[in-house]
Motif scaffolding. Structure first.
Motif, short mmCIF file in Angstrom:
data_model
loop_
_atom_site.label_atom_id
_atom_site.label_comp_id
_atom_site.label_asym_id
_atom_site.label_seq_id
_atom_site.Cartn_x
_atom_site.Cartn_y
_atom_site.Cartn_z
N PRO A 186 -5.51 54.77 -5.27
CA PRO A 186 -4.26 55.06 -6.00
C PRO A 186 -3.10 55.27 -5.04
CG PRO A 186 -6.07 56.35 -6.89
CD PRO A 186 -6.59 55.70 -5.65
N MET A 187 -1.92 54.84 -5.46
CA MET A 187 -0.75 54.81 -4.59
C MET A 187 0.42 55.54 -5.25
SD MET A 187 0.91 51.39 -2.87
CE MET A 187 1.83 50.77 -4.28
N VAL A 188 1.27 56.15 -4.43
CA VAL A 188 2.47 56.80 -4.91
C VAL A 188 3.68 56.07 -4.34
CG1 VAL A 188 3.76 58.97 -5.08
CG2 VAL A 188 1.26 59.02 -4.93
N VAL A 189 4.64 55.71 -5.19
CA VAL A 189 5.90 55.12 -4.74
C VAL A 189 7.04 56.04 -5.14
CG1 VAL A 189 5.03 52.76 -4.88
CG2 VAL A 189 6.26 53.74 -6.83
N PHE A 190 8.13 55.93 -4.41
CA PHE A 190 9.29 56.78 -4.66
C PHE A 190 10.03 56.32 -5.91
CE2 PHE A 190 13.62 58.29 -3.83
CZ PHE A 190 13.37 59.60 -3.46
N ASN A 191 10.36 55.04 -5.96
CA ASN A 191 10.97 54.43 -7.14
C ASN A 191 10.78 52.92 -7.03
OD1 ASN A 191 12.90 53.57 -5.28
ND2 ASN A 191 14.42 55.08 -5.91
N GLU A 192 11.45 52.17 -7.90
CA GLU A 192 11.26 50.72 -7.93
C GLU A 192 11.78 50.03 -6.68
OE1 GLU A 192 12.47 52.58 -10.31
OE2 GLU A 192 10.99 52.37 -11.91
N LYS A 193 12.63 50.71 -5.91
CA LYS A 193 13.19 50.12 -4.69
C LYS A 193 12.35 50.45 -3.45
CE LYS A 193 17.74 50.99 -6.71
NZ LYS A 193 18.97 51.82 -6.61
N ASP A 194 11.33 51.25 -3.61
CA ASP A 194 10.50 51.68 -2.49
C ASP A 194 9.39 50.66 -2.25
OD1 ASP A 194 9.01 52.98 -0.60
OD2 ASP A 194 8.27 54.54 -1.94
N HIS A 195 9.52 49.90 -1.14
CA HIS A 195 8.53 48.86 -0.83
C HIS A 195 7.74 49.17 0.44
CE1 HIS A 195 10.22 46.47 -4.03
NE2 HIS A 195 11.42 46.54 -3.47
N LEU A 196 7.87 50.39 0.96
CA LEU A 196 7.13 50.73 2.18
C LEU A 196 5.62 50.56 2.00
CD1 LEU A 196 9.05 53.90 3.41
CD2 LEU A 196 8.76 51.78 4.69
N GLN A 197 5.11 51.08 0.89
CA GLN A 197 3.67 50.97 0.63
C GLN A 197 3.25 49.52 0.41
OE1 GLN A 197 5.00 54.89 0.31
NE2 GLN A 197 5.66 53.31 -1.08
N ASP A 198 4.08 48.77 -0.34
CA ASP A 198 3.75 47.37 -0.62
C ASP A 198 3.72 46.54 0.67
OD1 ASP A 198 3.66 47.26 -3.64
OD2 ASP A 198 5.63 48.13 -3.34
N ARG A 227 -1.35 66.83 -3.23
CA ARG A 227 -2.21 67.23 -4.35
C ARG A 227 -3.20 66.14 -4.77
NH1 ARG A 227 -0.77 71.95 -6.93
NH2 ARG A 227 1.10 72.95 -6.09
N GLY A 228 -3.24 65.05 -4.00
CA GLY A 228 -4.25 64.04 -4.23
C GLY A 228 -3.90 62.98 -5.27
N LEU A 229 -2.62 62.90 -5.65
CA LEU A 229 -2.25 61.92 -6.67
C LEU A 229 -2.45 60.49 -6.18
CD1 LEU A 229 -1.10 62.00 -9.57
CD2 LEU A 229 1.18 61.70 -8.57
N GLY A 230 -2.25 60.26 -4.91
CA GLY A 230 -2.43 58.94 -4.34
C GLY A 230 -2.01 58.97 -2.88
#
Length: 308
Positions: A186-198, A227-230
């Motif tokens: 599971p992954m956490v992104v900041f918003n739709e403009k956040d492509h660091l993880q991608d 907290r382990g969300l991703g």
């Protein structure tokens, strides 16, 4: 071609307030007077300058006049301050959220000590910060693009370093040999403009996992990962000590095989002989010493942009 300063100030008020009526209240005139000033300005320019939408926006032809109006406002405030000490310089600046919660904070302290300056921060994605500069809505911006916007000067600041991190329990649940199953983690992104993880996933030949969480707040983004969300890309210890503390305490671990990513930052500002803007640029340079690294990684990607 000459433009009435009152008409330029009216154009600024309309774009800042969003409607003709709100601009009229701020300028202490009638909405009819605001309309007349806009028509006169459009007549002088020979172009349509304003889109009569809600909120009101300027056209491409109106953007140079918006910049001119803001420049005149800044210079007038500086002149008033020099003459009788009454001027307040308005400094709208675009900065990304990760910079604002880390290295940029000493800039706030420096501005507070000087006084007579109203700093208005636009917390925005680096691509949009260029648009804000072009439209004249900000006088300067922190960006990852070294190419100067027309009418601006640009200088390098350093780089923000990010590290891929998650809780030990989350990593263990998605172990794959010596690494992790990136396509399932599971992954956490900041918003739709956040492509660091991608970008990191693409470099590893993986696609987005089925579960992607969106947490558009810099502090809560870090907390969600704690907290382990991703997993997510967190500011490394040079700019933000929180990650180092969590790693030392065993609350988070770096993801195996994921190298840190350096994001180059630049300071773009109007090419304007403004003492106040010059002082702000000096503040930014001093604060940016926290970003100095020998060489940015070519794997740099976009910055996180805004808070909720």
């Amino acid at each position: 071609m000459r433009f009435d300063p009152d008409h330029l100030e009216t154009l600024l008020a309309i774009t800042e307030e969003g409607t003709f009526e709100a601009a009229a209240r701020r300028l202490h005139v009638t909405p009819s007077a605001v309309s007349q000033r806009v028509r006169a300005l459009e007549g002088a320019a020979g172009r349509v300058l304003v889109r009569r939408t809600t909120p009101v926006t300027v056209t491409g032809a109106g953007e140079p006049l918006l910049r001119l109006g803001r420049q005149l406002r800044l210079l007038a405030a500086e002149t008033s301050a020099a003459l009788d000490g009454t001027g307040t310089a308005d400094l709208p600046v675009a900065v990304n959220a990760d910079s604002l919660v880390s290295w940029f904070r000493p800039v706030l302290s420096a501005v507070a000590e000087r006084g007579a300056t109203a700093l208005r921060l636009f917390v925005e994605d680096q691509g949009y910060s260029h648009d804000l500069l072009r439209r004249g809505e900000v006088v300067a911006a922190v960006t990852d693009d070294p190419r100067p916007v027309q009418g601006c000067v640009v200088e390098p600041l350093g780089s923000l370093r990010y590290a891929a991190a998650a809780t030990p329990a989350l990593v263990e649940r998605h172990r794959a040999g010596r690494g992790v199953d990136w396509s399932a983690l599971p992954m956490v992104v900041f918003n739709e403009k956040d492509h660091l993880q991608d970008d990191l996933l693409a470099a590893r030949g993986a696609s987005r996992p089925p579960v992607v969480h969106r947490v558009p707040s810099a502090a809560d983004f870090h907390e969600a990962i704690r907290r382990g969300l991703g997993w997510g890309m967190l500011l490394d210890s040079q700019a933000q000590p929180d990650l180092a503390a969590d790693l030392a305490a065993g609350l988070l671990v770096r993801l195996p095989g994921a190298r840190p990513v350096d994001v180059p930052l630049h300071w773009q500002r109007w090419r304007l002989d403004s003492p106040v803007l010059g002082l702000l640029s000096d503040d930014v340079r001093r604060a940016a010493t926290a970003l100095r690294r020998p060489r940015p990684s070519p794997a740099g990607a976009g910055m996180r942009s805004s808070t909720s």
